[in-house]
Design a protein around this motif. Structure first.
Motif, PDB file in Angstrom:
ATOM      1  N   GLY A 169      42.969  31.307  40.137  1.00 17.76           N
ATOM      2  CA  GLY A 169      42.621  30.938  38.512  1.00 17.76           C
ATOM      3  C   GLY A 169      43.055  29.555  38.967  1.00 17.76           C
ATOM      4  N   THR A 206      40.619  37.268  35.308  1.00 15.82           N
ATOM      5  CA  THR A 206      40.720  36.160  35.765  1.00 15.82           C
ATOM      6  C   THR A 206      40.346  35.111  34.423  1.00 15.82           C
ATOM      7  OG1 THR A 206      38.479  36.747  36.121  1.00 15.82           O
ATOM      8  CG2 THR A 206      40.163  35.925  38.275  1.00 15.82           C
ATOM      9  N   SER A 251      41.500  32.142  33.378  1.00 12.48           N
ATOM     10  CA  SER A 251      41.782  30.807  33.672  1.00 12.48           C
ATOM     11  C   SER A 251      40.365  30.385  33.823  1.00 12.48           C
ATOM     12  CB  SER A 251      42.260  32.109  35.655  1.00 12.48           C
ATOM     13  OG  SER A 251      43.788  31.843  34.780  1.00 12.48           O
ATOM     14  N   ILE A 304      46.779  34.031  41.324  1.00  8.26           N
ATOM     15  CA  ILE A 304      46.792  35.086  40.695  1.00  8.26           C
ATOM     16  C   ILE A 304      46.677  36.824  41.095  1.00  8.26           C
ATOM     17  CG2 ILE A 304      44.994  36.205  38.523  1.00  8.26           C
ATOM     18  CD1 ILE A 304      43.491  33.884  38.349  1.00  8.26           C
ATOM     19  N   GLY A 310      37.814  33.819  42.591  1.00  5.30           N
ATOM     20  CA  GLY A 310      38.148  32.869  41.432  1.00  5.30           C
ATOM     21  C   GLY A 310      37.219  32.900  40.071  1.00  5.30           C
TER      22      GLY A 310
END
Length: 313
Positions: free
Chosen positions: A201, A290, A293, A206, A34
């Protein structure tokens, strides 16, 4: 096995983890990925009972960490390599941990040998390099011969030989049937180490999938195109709702396969010099999936994306 169910953590007005559910199965290395600020460290702390969730729960083998008798025999963890009294020797540090969980003293020398610290076992931990501290932290995680292992950035400070060693070591632990959960920012290393991924995220899940499926999901319908008439083709592709990004000497197109791109180019009278479907990397997949995020953006991110795309081709 680790099971998180609707895990939520608030610090005042800050929502660090938001209704997060995932599972980590034994017998495989599961990567925990992340962006910065995604909630990875907070999640690991809740797994280990260091932080209490605001709501939801996390179980290790069906039990809360606090309910485990002699927890080091069930769960081993490396969260902070420098969490050692600087005046204690490596051996003394591990001995008091062993006594606290009724682990035989002989196990101390076994794990010191496993991580390659036998020759410095009686030296003060405060004088250790980051790489040596990482090895001591791994030794502490292994002390109780646990079935579940959590590692947060375990390759920090290790040289290439050490990185290869920890990769093979984690894979061997998983092959023994243990649950191995590892967080890292070194995505190229995670691509080689982890067979499965949990990606979060802004505190939310996710993706949870195999590493192969995660990369394939991001690489689907990504095609590199080179042409002396890129401006014409770029405009036509965007009009057809394809996503176009610049790449080294050409463009990368997603949302449209190579057959349709070729047909569109022929319709517009555009000459093509290259039309090649791309094989994705974990770095590309991570940035693509990602991207929305990321909590802290910098002006270098667009350039970093271009570098990653260029290096993949």
């Amino acid at each position: 096995m680790i099971e998180a169910t609707s895990l939520t953590k608030r610090y005042g007005k800050t929502l660090a983890v938001n209704n997060l559910s995932f599972s980590v199965e034994p017998g495989q290395v599961t990567g925990f990925l992340g962006p910065n600020g995604a909630g990875k460290s907070t999640t690991m702390r809740m797994i280990l009972g260091l932080d209490n969730p605001t709501s939801g729960q996390v179980r290790i083998g069906g039990k809360r960490y606090h309910d485990l008798k002699n927890p080091l025999r069930t769960v081993g963890a490396l969260l902070d390599a420098k969490w050692v009294h600087p005046n204690r020797s490596a051996r003394a540090h591990l001995r008091w941990m062993a006594r606290s969980n009724q682990i035989p003293a002989r196990r101390v020398d076994e794990v010191l040998d496993t991580v390659g610290l036998t020759s410095v076992a009686n030296k003060r931990a405060g004088g250790f390099s980051l790489g040596m501290s990482q090895r001591l932290g791994i030794a502490a995680a292994l002390l109780g011969d646990p079935e579940v292992l959590l590692f947060d950035e375990p390759v920090n400070g290790l040289d290439p030989e050490g990185i290869l060693w920890i990769r093979k070591f984690m894979q061997r632990l998983a092959e023994e049937g243990r649950t191995v959960f590892v967080s890292s920012h070194l995505l190229s290393e995670m691509a080689l180490t982890a067979s499965n991924l949990v990606v979060i995220g802004k505190g939310q899940l996710i993706s949870q999938s195999s590493t192969k499926d995660f990369v394939a999901r991001a690489a689907e319908n990504t095609v590199k195109v080179r042409s002396p008439q890129l401006d014409v083709l770029r405009a036509a592709l965007r009009e057809a709702s394809a996503t176009v990004t610049d790449s080294d000497g050409g463009i990368l197109v997603s949302g449209m396969d190579s057959d349709k791109i070729g047909e569109l180019a022929a319709e517009k009278g555009v000459v093509l010099h290259e039309l090649s479907p791309q094989t994705g990397s974990l770095e590309q997949a991570f940035m693509q999936i990602t991207g929305d995020s990321v909590e802290y953006h910098t002006g270098l991110e667009a350039e970093a994306q271009k570098v990653l795309e260029a290096s993949a081709n």
